[in-house]
Design an enzyme around this catalytic site. Structure first.
Site, PDB file in Angstrom:
ATOM      1  N   GLU A 173     -16.743  47.218  65.623  1.00 47.39           N
ATOM      2  CA  GLU A 173     -17.537  48.302  65.337  1.00 47.39           C
ATOM      3  C   GLU A 173     -17.023  49.244  64.146  1.00 47.39           C
ATOM      4  OE1 GLU A 173     -20.794  48.289  66.405  1.00 47.39           O
ATOM      5  OE2 GLU A 173     -20.141  46.313  67.259  1.00 47.39           O
ATOM      6  N   ASP A 192     -20.780  39.610  29.823  1.00 46.91           N
ATOM      7  CA  ASP A 192     -21.095  39.312  31.261  1.00 46.91           C
ATOM      8  C   ASP A 192     -22.309  40.333  31.565  1.00 46.91           C
ATOM      9  OD1 ASP A 192     -19.971  36.762  31.915  1.00 46.91           O
ATOM     10  OD2 ASP A 192     -18.490  37.887  32.919  1.00 46.91           O
ATOM     11  N   ARG A 206     -10.916  39.680  37.185  1.00 48.22           N
ATOM     12  CA  ARG A 206     -11.319  39.281  36.024  1.00 48.22           C
ATOM     13  C   ARG A 206     -11.193  40.008  34.771  1.00 48.22           C
ATOM     14  NH1 ARG A 206     -15.950  39.167  35.079  1.00 48.22           N
ATOM     15  NH2 ARG A 206     -16.310  37.363  33.780  1.00 48.22           N
ATOM     16  N   PRO A 214     -19.403  49.160  55.200  1.00 46.46           N
ATOM     17  CA  PRO A 214     -20.820  49.192  54.725  1.00 46.46           C
ATOM     18  C   PRO A 214     -21.273  50.776  54.561  1.00 46.46           C
ATOM     19  CG  PRO A 214     -20.878  48.553  56.966  1.00 46.46           C
ATOM     20  CD  PRO A 214     -19.498  48.790  56.690  1.00 46.46           C
TER      21      PRO A 214
HETATM   22  N1  ADE Z   1     -17.947  45.332  56.220  1.00 43.84           N
HETATM   23  C1  ADE Z   1     -18.877  45.010  56.771  1.00 43.84           C
HETATM   24  N2  ADE Z   1     -19.889  45.069  55.785  1.00 43.84           N
HETATM   25  C2  ADE Z   1     -19.430  45.614  54.995  1.00 43.84           C
HETATM   26  C3  ADE Z   1     -20.105  45.893  53.475  1.00 43.84           C
HETATM   27  N3  ADE Z   1     -21.099  45.579  53.357  1.00 43.84           N
HETATM   28  N4  ADE Z   1     -19.095  46.114  52.611  1.00 43.84           N
HETATM   29  C4  ADE Z   1     -17.858  46.333  52.890  1.00 43.84           C
HETATM   30  N5  ADE Z   1     -17.129  45.876  53.976  1.00 43.84           N
HETATM   31  C5  ADE Z   1     -17.969  45.829  54.942  1.00 43.84           C
END
Ligand code: ADE
Length: 228
Positions: free
Chosen positions: A116, A169, A154, A89
C-alpha cells in the site's frame, strides 16, 4: 550516468537490463545500474519490511527503518549521494521535459514501493522527488523504474547511433508534436502504397509532408498538445 535501484524484487531487472540499447550503454560504460534489495536492511528474525497500517485498512505499509537505512547506505556507495526518486502513482507525472531534467543528473536512486506504499516518514526524511508514470496503479514501482531508466538513457550522449533520432521523436523539445508516419520497403504491401512524395527525393517536399503528417496525427490524437 549511474542508477541505483532500491527494490524488494531485484530479480525483476536483469532481463530488462540485458536488452539491446541498455546493454550497449552498460558495455560502453556510459551507464551503470546497481540493484539493491531493501530486505537486506531489514533487522529481526523474519527480515520483515512491512507492517499493518495504523488506523486499520487493507494491505501492508513499507516500514521506515529498512527503507531509510537502505537509501542512506546506498548514497554512501557513490561519489555523490545522487537524486532520490520515489516511484508512486501520487507523484508528479513523467513527461519528456521531466525525462530531460532527470538526464542532467549524474546519479539517480530509484526507490520502488510495493503493497500500500511507504510510511510517510520515508518521504518526510528523505524528501525524494515523487514521480508517477501515469494515472493508473501498478503492483509496484519496479516497472515504473524501468520506464524512467529507459527514457533517460536514450538521452545519454553518444548512445543513439543517429544523434538526430531522439530529437525527432514524439515529445522531444524540438517539436511538441507526435511523430509523422514512417514507411520502409516494400513500396506496396497488401494494396497499400508508400506515399509518392517519400520516393521523390525532393527533401523540402518530404519535410513539408512530414510536418503535415505530424500536425494531423497530433490534432486527431492529442489535441491537448496543440493547446499547450
Ligand atoms: N507504483 C504504482 N503505480 C505507479 C505509477 N503509476 N507510477 C509510478 N510508480 C507506481
Amino acid at each position: 550516468m549511474r542508477f541505483d535501484v532500491l527494490t524488494l524484487f531485484p530479480e525483476m531487472f536483469p532481463g530488462y537490463l540485458g536488452q539491446s540499447l541498455l546493454n550497449l550503454a552498460i558495455e560502453r560504460e556510459l551507464v551503470d545500474v546497481q540493484l539493491h534489495n531493501i530486505r537486506d536492511w531489514a533487522t529481526g528474525k523474519h527480515k520483515n519490511v512491512d507492517d499493518k497500517p495504523y488506523g486499520g485498512g487493507p494491505g501492508m505499509v513499507l516500514s521506515p527503518e529498512p527503507v531509510v537505512q537502505c537509501v542512506e547506505a546506498v548514497q554512501q556507495l557513490g561519489e555523490s549521494p545522487g537524486k532520490v526518486i520515489l516511484l508512486t502513482p501520487a507523484g508528479r507525472k513523467l513527461d519528456q521535459p521531466l525525462v530531460e531534467e532527470l538526464s542532467e543528473a549524474e546519479r539517480l536512486l530509484l526507490l520502488c514501493g510495493r503493497y500500500e506504499g511507504f510510511d510517510q516518514r520515508v518521504v518526510d526524511l528523505l524528501e525524494p522527488d515523487e514521480i508517477s508514470i501515469g494515472d493508473f496503479v501498478l503492483n509496484g514501482g519496479e516497472v515504473a523504474a524501468m520506464v524512467v531508466i529507459d527514457a533517460v538513457i536514450r538521452l545519454v550522449p553518444g548512445l543513439l547511433g543517429d544523434e538526430q533520432s531522439n530529437k525527432q521523436d514524439s515529445f522531444s523539445t524540438e517539436g511538441r508534436l507526435l511523430e509523422y508516419a514512417q514507411y520502409t520497403r516494400p513500396r506496396e504491401y497488401r494494396g497499400l502504397q508508400v506515399p509518392e512524395v517519400l520516393l521523390s527525393g525532393n527533401h523540402p517536399e518530404i519535410a513539408r509532408w512530414r510536418e503535415q503528417s505530424s500536425m494531423e496525427r497530433t490534432r486527431e490524437r492529442r489535441s491537448d498538445l496543440l493547446n499547450e
